[in-house]
Structures are given as C-alpha cells and as structure tokens.
Write a protein that holds these residues in place. Structure first.
Motif, short mmCIF file in Angstrom:
data_model
loop_
_atom_site.label_atom_id
_atom_site.label_comp_id
_atom_site.label_asym_id
_atom_site.label_seq_id
_atom_site.Cartn_x
_atom_site.Cartn_y
_atom_site.Cartn_z
N GLY A 74 40.81 -14.32 60.01
CA GLY A 74 40.89 -13.31 60.78
C GLY A 74 40.64 -12.05 60.47
N ILE A 75 39.93 -11.73 59.57
CA ILE A 75 40.03 -10.41 59.04
C ILE A 75 38.18 -10.02 59.09
CG2 ILE A 75 39.72 -8.72 56.99
CD1 ILE A 75 42.20 -10.50 55.84
N VAL A 76 38.06 -8.94 59.93
CA VAL A 76 36.66 -8.48 59.93
C VAL A 76 36.62 -7.36 58.93
CG1 VAL A 76 34.86 -7.72 61.23
CG2 VAL A 76 36.30 -9.39 62.15
N SER A 77 35.99 -7.73 57.78
CA SER A 77 36.08 -6.55 56.70
C SER A 77 34.71 -5.78 56.80
CB SER A 77 36.20 -7.31 55.46
OG SER A 77 36.07 -6.48 53.92
N LEU A 78 34.49 -4.70 56.60
CA LEU A 78 33.53 -3.48 56.31
C LEU A 78 33.36 -3.08 54.95
CD1 LEU A 78 33.41 -1.87 59.71
CD2 LEU A 78 32.26 -3.91 59.16
N ALA A 79 34.08 -3.83 54.04
CA ALA A 79 34.17 -3.47 52.62
C ALA A 79 33.36 -4.47 51.92
CB ALA A 79 35.73 -3.35 52.15
N GLY A 119 42.71 -5.62 49.13
CA GLY A 119 43.22 -6.60 50.19
C GLY A 119 44.81 -6.17 50.30
N ALA A 120 45.15 -5.97 49.11
CA ALA A 120 46.67 -5.64 49.08
C ALA A 120 47.04 -4.33 49.97
CB ALA A 120 47.23 -5.08 47.96
N ILE A 121 45.87 -3.43 50.10
CA ILE A 121 46.18 -2.37 50.90
C ILE A 121 45.88 -2.57 52.43
CG2 ILE A 121 45.64 0.14 51.59
CD1 ILE A 121 45.08 0.20 48.53
N ALA A 122 44.68 -3.32 52.58
CA ALA A 122 44.26 -3.43 54.02
C ALA A 122 45.21 -4.57 54.93
CB ALA A 122 42.80 -3.97 54.01
N GLY A 133 43.83 -5.80 63.18
CA GLY A 133 42.62 -5.33 64.25
C GLY A 133 42.01 -3.92 64.03
N ILE A 134 41.83 -2.86 64.86
CA ILE A 134 40.98 -1.92 64.55
C ILE A 134 41.49 -1.13 63.31
CG2 ILE A 134 42.45 -0.46 66.12
CD1 ILE A 134 38.45 -0.55 65.57
N TYR A 135 42.93 -1.14 63.01
CA TYR A 135 43.20 -0.37 61.91
C TYR A 135 42.80 -0.96 60.79
CZ TYR A 135 46.54 1.59 65.66
OH TYR A 135 46.84 2.06 66.74
N LEU A 136 42.83 -2.19 60.54
CA LEU A 136 42.26 -3.01 59.37
C LEU A 136 40.68 -2.67 59.20
CD1 LEU A 136 43.47 -6.72 58.20
CD2 LEU A 136 40.99 -5.96 58.22
N LEU A 179 36.40 -0.23 56.41
CA LEU A 179 35.09 0.57 56.50
C LEU A 179 35.31 1.85 55.50
CD1 LEU A 179 32.70 1.92 57.61
CD2 LEU A 179 33.79 2.88 59.30
N ALA A 180 36.61 2.40 55.52
CA ALA A 180 37.03 3.63 54.40
C ALA A 180 36.72 3.15 52.93
CB ALA A 180 38.33 4.13 54.70
N PHE A 181 37.11 2.08 52.76
CA PHE A 181 36.89 1.61 51.33
C PHE A 181 35.36 1.44 51.18
CE2 PHE A 181 41.15 -1.38 51.57
CZ PHE A 181 41.84 -0.12 51.21
N GLY A 182 34.67 1.11 52.20
CA GLY A 182 33.08 0.75 51.64
C GLY A 182 32.63 2.25 51.58
N VAL A 183 33.10 3.30 52.42
CA VAL A 183 32.45 4.66 52.24
C VAL A 183 33.06 5.16 50.71
CG1 VAL A 183 32.85 6.81 53.19
CG2 VAL A 183 32.40 5.08 54.82
N ILE A 184 34.43 5.12 50.52
CA ILE A 184 34.64 5.71 49.26
C ILE A 184 33.85 5.10 48.06
CG2 ILE A 184 36.51 5.36 47.71
CD1 ILE A 184 38.74 5.40 50.07
N THR A 185 33.56 3.69 48.15
CA THR A 185 32.66 3.06 47.03
C THR A 185 31.43 3.52 47.00
OG1 THR A 185 33.96 1.00 47.18
CG2 THR A 185 31.62 0.72 46.22
#
Length: 346
Positions: A59-64, A106-109, A114-117, A122-128
């Motif tokens: 149930g996690i939509v990840s943009l990382a 994953g430990a952080i997210a 929902g939208i916060y996750l 997305l922030a993880f992806g941008v940082i990378t």
C-alpha cells in the motif's frame, strides 16, 4: 499435497507462454529492436515492478525507486571505472548498498501515510539526484561513461542478444520471487498491514518494521534494474534519475496497472514503443503519452492489464463478482484492491 487452483495453473501457463515468446525476440526481430526496445522495456519494467510491488502488497506508492535505481547504477559504475573492480563483484556491492539505502528510506518514510509518504519518497528521489549530479567523484552532470560489462555479456550495443537474455532471466526470476514472497507469512502480513494497519497493530504486528522491510525488497528490485540498465547503456548520468525519470517510471506502472505486478512490464513496453517510434514523428511525445495515460485511466483505472482481465472475464461470462476461494480473497473484495492475491495453503 493440495492441488493448485485452476486460475493459478492458467496463470502459470500464460507466464510460460509469454516467456517463451520473449525468448524468441532476438531471433524474430532486428538487432536494433532487441537492444533499443525489448531490452530497455525489460529493465525499465523491472524498475517499475519495484513500485507496483510496494503499491500492491504494502500500500505504498514510492517515488524513490528511480533514486534507488541510480544508487546501484552509480556505485557500480564508479567501482568498475575508477576502482577497476570486476563488473559482477561491483554489481553485488552496489545492490547491497542500494538495499541499505532503501532500508534507511523505508525506516523514515514508513512512519507516514498517504500524501505525506508520497512527498517524503519524492524528496528522497530528489536528494539522490542532486547528490550524484553535484559530487565530482560520480562525474557530475556528465555521469560515468564506458562502464564495462561481464565478459559473457560482450558488447551490449552492437550485439545485444546476450544482455537481452540476461535481463530477461533476471526479470523472470524477479517476477517469481515477488509471487513467492506474496505467499510467505511475511507477504501475508504485509498485505494485512496494507488493508488494515490499525487491526494488524492491535494483533501485535510491528507495522512500521514490515513496511520498512517491504521497502527494502522494493529497493532490491530497483537496484537490480539499475545494474542491468547501466550495463545495457554502458553509462549512467544524473539525467537517468531526475524528476522526469521518476514521473516516467510512475507513468509506466500506472499504464500497465499500478496494483498488478505483470502490469509493470506491460506499461514499460508500451512506453518504450511510443518513446522509440513516435518521439521523432511529432515532437510532442509527452503530449501523446499524457493522452494515452488519460484514455487508459478512463477506460480502466487498473491499467491495461486490468482492462484485459475485465475483457477476459466477460468473454468467459463472469460478469458477476468472483466468489472468494480463500479468506484472504474476501479481504480483497471487501477492500476493493485490484491485486490478484495468490492462494495460500493453510
């Protein structure tokens, strides 16, 4: 031993038929199609599968996932080009580092929903992306070129057959592994966490830990895709993992079916075909892919695989709701999730 249900046997036969057809691609199609379309669609589909696994089972939509793809690709490329390490050991180290980064992400997210996750990943992806684009050790904006491949792969540009079969084998293994994990106690608990985290927490399960481990497995899939993609292209640059690439990966997953594992490869194939053969014709590729995405979502929110499944059920006369063959499937019908859960023996 309990006999497998018919629908599982039918799915297995379909998978075997599809794999057999894919194995004939280098024989039937040209070298250009094998390298530029088929191979690319397979490793991009594997990256998208890391996203559909998280969406469907956790149930996690990840943009990382694009960022994790890049972690594996950049680390391996640097170990090969700069440190002179052989490709296979370099790939194993890179995958291990990407999984460790995935565990951290994953430990952080996993504490959010929902939208916060979604925004955290997305922030993880941008940082990378900014890390690899600004650190000179990884080539800056130019990235790392001339990445050597294993000896048995040969030249993936001029002779793509070997790299194609390697990518195909990894994709088949990844698909089988995803299905297997879905049947294990961990996979069932992960699905329970997806459907009702409050109840699972009340039953004594560590919801955050299971989400974190699920995220780590998704990172493993993305890392393998990153290794294969870097070998295939013999290079990697920050443009490979920027925000545009992140949206492209999400688009592939949604087109194929965000909650269906096989949909990742279907969406990647359609996207790659459009990218290869229409971008030069109109100059408005993004517009056309947007129209295609909108049309597919209107016709079938479950993507192309969901649409095909619906058509198949109508052909067989199954217009009513399917009777659950297992208590876990009752949860599926009650929650409205489109993921086809595997049978699990009691």
């Amino acid at each position: 031993m309990r006999a497998l249900p018919r629908r599982t046997g039918g799915r297995a036969l379909l998978v075997v038929a599809v794999v057999a057809a894919l194995a004939l691609v280098p024989v039937v199609f040209t070298t250009y199609f094998t390298g530029a379309v088929a191979s690319r669609a397979l490793f991009l589909g594997l990256a998208a599968a890391s996203l559909t696994f998280l969406a469907g089972y956790a149930g996690i939509v990840s943009l990382a996932q694009t960022g994790l793809y890049g972690v594996a690709g950049f680390v391996m490329a640097r170990l090969i080009v700069t440190n002179g390490i052989d490709p296979i050991p370099a790939a194993l180290v890179a995958i291990a580092i990407a999984v460790a980064v995935g565990l951290l992400f994953g430990a952080i997210a996993s504490g959010s929903e929902g939208i916060y996750l979604l925004m955290i990943t997305l922030a993880f992806g941008v940082i990378t992306y900014y890390f690899f684009s600004q650190v000179p050790a990884y080539g800056g904006h130019e990235g790392i070129n001339d990445v050597r491949t294993p000896g048995f792969v040969g030249d993936p540009v001029r002779q793509p057959d070997a790299i194609y079969y390697l990518i195909l084998g990894c994709c088949v293994a990844a698909y089988a592994l995803i299905r297997y994990i879905g049947r294990t106690p961990f996979g069932l608990v992960l699905q329970g966490v997806r459907d009702d985290p409050v109840r699972m927490r009340a039953l004594g399960y560590n919801v955050r830990l299971h989400r974190t481990l699920g995220f780590a497995f998704g990172a493993f899939l993305a890392a393998v895709a990153g290794v294969l993609g870097t070998w295939h292209e013999t290079r990697i640059s920050p443009g490979t993992i920027d925000v545009t690439a992140t949206i492209q990966l999400l688009t592939m997953a949604v087109i194929g079916g965000l909650y269906r594992i096989e949909g990742a490869w279907v969406g990647a194939l359609l996207y790659t075909l459009l990218d290869t053969y229409t971008r030069g014709l109109t100059g408005r590729f993004e517009t056309w892919i947007g129209i295609a995405l909108l049309a597919i979502l209107i016709l079938s929110p479950d993507g192309i695989t969901g649409l095909l499944d619906s058509v198949w059920r109508r052909v067989r006369g199954l217009r009513g709701p399917r009777v659950a063959e297992h208590p876990a499937e009752s949860v599926t019908q009650a929650t409205g999730s489109s993921l086809d859960r595997p049978e699990v023996s009691p």
